[in-house]
Design a protein around this motif. Sequence first.
Motif, short mmCIF file in Angstrom:
data_model
loop_
_atom_site.label_atom_id
_atom_site.label_comp_id
_atom_site.label_asym_id
_atom_site.label_seq_id
_atom_site.Cartn_x
_atom_site.Cartn_y
_atom_site.Cartn_z
N ASP A 1 5.78 -6.67 14.54
CA ASP A 1 6.06 -5.93 13.29
C ASP A 1 4.82 -5.85 12.40
OD1 ASP A 1 8.62 -5.63 14.17
OD2 ASP A 1 9.54 -7.04 12.77
N LYS B 1 8.31 -11.12 17.68
CA LYS B 1 8.66 -9.92 16.91
C LYS B 1 7.94 -9.89 15.57
CE LYS B 1 12.57 -7.33 15.03
NZ LYS B 1 11.70 -6.20 14.68
N TYR B 2 7.78 -11.05 14.96
CA TYR B 2 7.02 -11.08 13.71
C TYR B 2 5.63 -10.47 13.92
CZ TYR B 2 10.33 -14.27 11.35
OH TYR B 2 11.43 -14.83 10.75
N ALA C 1 2.86 -2.84 19.80
CA ALA C 1 2.72 -2.20 18.48
C ALA C 1 1.76 -1.01 18.58
CB ALA C 1 2.20 -3.21 17.46
N ALA D 1 5.41 -5.70 6.23
CA ALA D 1 6.19 -5.77 7.47
C ALA D 1 7.40 -6.70 7.31
CB ALA D 1 5.30 -6.26 8.61
#
Length: 425
Positions: free
Chosen positions: A417, A413-414, A242, A359
Amino acid sequence: MDEYRRCSEELLKFIEKCPTGFHAVAVLKEELEAEGFQELRETEQWKPECGKGYFVTRNDSSLIAFRIPSQEPKGFHIVASHCDSPAFKIKEEPEMTVENTYVKLNTERYGGMILYSWLDRALSVAGRVVVRDGDELETRLVNLEETLVIPSVAIHLNRDGNKGMEFNPQVDMLPLYGNRGMEDCCLTERVAEALGVMEEDILGHDLFLYVKEKGRFYGENDVFLFSPRLDDLQCVYASSKAFMNSVPEKYINVCGVFDNEEVGSGTKQGADSTFLEDVLWRVGEGLEWGREEYLRMIADSFLISADNAHGVHPNHPEKADPTNRPYLNNGIVIKFHGSQRYATDAVSAARMKMICEKAQVPWQTYANRSDIQGGSTLGNISTAHVSVSSVDIGMPQLAMHSAMETAGAKDTKYAEDAFAVFYKE
Ligand code: CO
């Protein structure tokens, strides 16, 4: 799954490249350089500029990267995680012969691992060594090809083996390495060979046994991840991805990856050192802030301490708090602790929930059962040095500190994000 799966597949590849924290820092360094981040050294003068990205390492095992927005920044947005995992550290003079036949290695515990989970597994040796090069000392990373195993005692010879065994790390946990009758076994010699240096030029080592087994997906529809070192490489991976993919607008983005969390963080490069404080201060100096301006920036900063959390266990649901019950694949876990071993408070929790909402990432809450002490992490340790508002979060997982841990395939992925939103805010 698709996008979620892809993200966790990348995570497993990352973990494979990172048998130790030293390797994790080396991999991140390489990725940051490829993304155009410039390395700064603590021994040199820094001249950071707006609109640019930098990174600095300490002890080759902790790394702080930061990226400055092109306009005047308002403070720091920090995510902190840790790259070390419980493992066996190889002692000096490690070879031990048994009855003039076997050679095993003398090791000791690094961190609070589940000892039995290391038995009968494919292990190997990795870490860093310091090599003499003329009058200079050079640090080299090594990862041996050989497999080592800590064999358990046969059930026939230990009929009580299924009745709550106690393991003595000096007796039960030493890995079998060689057979002196077949060849002369010397670990340093093998390391020297792998590095192409002379054995007598290896003057120091920080070598660990690590679990060689590759991570994989499991369960119906591959909903679970099974891998070594998910704590805390899952957070290292998600935060660094990220970070590298975000261009900051108002805040200086900071991605901190710290060593030695598993042994209390109290080293020169751990979260309980001056590392974060020194880096933030020098960024301010470089941007010609005065002390007053620096303190204004710190007052408007936020730190997410990212370290994996305990999900409700399918065989032991009674171990979880009665009302705060995180499950795998159900999103980011916000951790609370009455005595503040987690840095979360009402304000930082609310802020984290807003980040998750933005998000479109689900969040859950964790607290220890009131009769269980639980663990601790980086958040409150870091904020003792750099006193900013902070939240403790993590991905839910099972079997924390086992040789092989379980996590949810969707949660990587959570996290990525949510960190991306934080870094863009
Ligand atoms: Co951890």
